[in-house]
Design a protein around this motif. Structure first.
Motif, short mmCIF file in Angstrom:
data_model
loop_
_atom_site.label_atom_id
_atom_site.label_comp_id
_atom_site.label_asym_id
_atom_site.label_seq_id
_atom_site.Cartn_x
_atom_site.Cartn_y
_atom_site.Cartn_z
N SER A 27 0.40 35.50 52.81
CA SER A 27 0.84 36.90 52.82
C SER A 27 0.34 37.62 54.07
O SER A 27 1.08 38.37 54.71
CB SER A 27 0.35 37.60 51.55
N THR A 127 9.04 30.41 59.85
CA THR A 127 8.48 29.61 58.76
C THR A 127 8.62 28.11 59.00
O THR A 127 7.87 27.32 58.41
CB THR A 127 9.15 29.93 57.40
N ALA A 134 13.49 27.51 51.97
CA ALA A 134 12.96 28.86 51.77
C ALA A 134 13.41 29.42 50.43
O ALA A 134 12.62 30.04 49.70
CB ALA A 134 13.40 29.77 52.91
N ARG A 135 14.67 29.20 50.07
CA ARG A 135 15.19 29.69 48.79
C ARG A 135 14.46 29.02 47.63
O ARG A 135 14.08 29.67 46.66
CB ARG A 135 16.70 29.41 48.72
N GLU A 136 14.25 27.71 47.71
CA GLU A 136 13.55 26.98 46.65
C GLU A 136 12.11 27.46 46.51
O GLU A 136 11.62 27.66 45.39
CB GLU A 136 13.60 25.48 46.92
N THR A 138 10.92 30.39 47.43
CA THR A 138 11.00 31.76 46.90
C THR A 138 11.20 31.73 45.39
O THR A 138 10.54 32.48 44.65
CB THR A 138 12.14 32.53 47.59
N ASP A 139 12.08 30.86 44.92
CA ASP A 139 12.32 30.74 43.48
C ASP A 139 11.05 30.27 42.75
O ASP A 139 10.72 30.77 41.67
CB ASP A 139 13.47 29.77 43.20
N GLN A 140 10.35 29.30 43.33
CA GLN A 140 9.12 28.80 42.70
C GLN A 140 8.05 29.89 42.63
O GLN A 140 7.40 30.05 41.60
CB GLN A 140 8.58 27.60 43.48
N ILE A 141 7.89 30.64 43.70
CA ILE A 141 6.88 31.70 43.72
C ILE A 141 7.28 32.81 42.75
O ILE A 141 6.44 33.37 42.04
CB ILE A 141 6.66 32.24 45.14
N GLY A 142 8.57 33.12 42.68
CA GLY A 142 9.05 34.12 41.72
C GLY A 142 8.78 33.69 40.28
O GLY A 142 8.37 34.49 39.44
N ARG A 145 5.11 34.12 39.60
CA ARG A 145 4.80 35.54 39.36
C ARG A 145 5.18 35.94 37.95
O ARG A 145 4.43 36.62 37.26
CB ARG A 145 5.54 36.42 40.39
#
Length: 150
Positions: A27, A127, A134-136, A138-142, A145
């Motif tokens: 971050s 990145t 990046a989409r995958e 992002t989905d994993q981090i979402g 969360r």
């Protein structure tokens, strides 16, 4: 002179093994990456996120934006006042429900989108990931969360 103390034995995981630290430090790296890009737009990162939500769909309530950005209204309100003073958004009471404040892009806020279109490709390139990777991620981090928020 006191004798040197021997190093402490490892009593737990190393910092490099903490998922939370990996996310935290990533971050910070993102913040450093975004700063010069957003300085050109005259936006802070939280202001940029507000603009992205409005570019996706204009005329939202402050509550809707706060929910989407995981920000409380007491954090969002000063930020929105500064954006209004900068001429990017307008705030007004919802005629159907005076308790709600609606946020709308101004002409200047809409025009800023053209300059902002270059930000996501620059970030993706930095990145080293493909768009799919990046989409995958992002989905994993979402999903993480969501799980942690329960």
């Amino acid at each position: 002179m006191p004798a040197a103390q021997p190093p402490l034995p490892p009593s737990g995981p190393k910092l490099s093994e903490f998922l939370c630290f990996a996310l935290y430090s990533a971050s910070h790296a993102f913040n450093r990456l975004y700063k010069p890009l957003l300085d050109e737009l005259g936006l802070t990162y939280p202001q940029y996120l507000v603009m992205v939500t409005l570019w996706e769909r204009d005329d939202r309530t402050v509550g809707e934006i706060g929910e989407q950005l995981f920000l409380e209204s007491n954090t969002l309100t000063p930020l929105l006042k500064r954006m209004e003073a900068a001429g990017l958004v307008s705030r007004s009471r919802d005629p159907a429900d005076e308790r709600q404040v609606r946020l709308r892009l101004t002409g200047e806020g809409r025009a800023l989108l053209d300059k902002a279109r270059s930000v996501p490709p620059c970030v993706l390139e930095a990145t080293g990931l493909t768009a799919q990777q990046a989409r995958e991620l992002t989905d994993q981090i979402g999903a993480l969360r969501t799980t942690l928020s329960r």
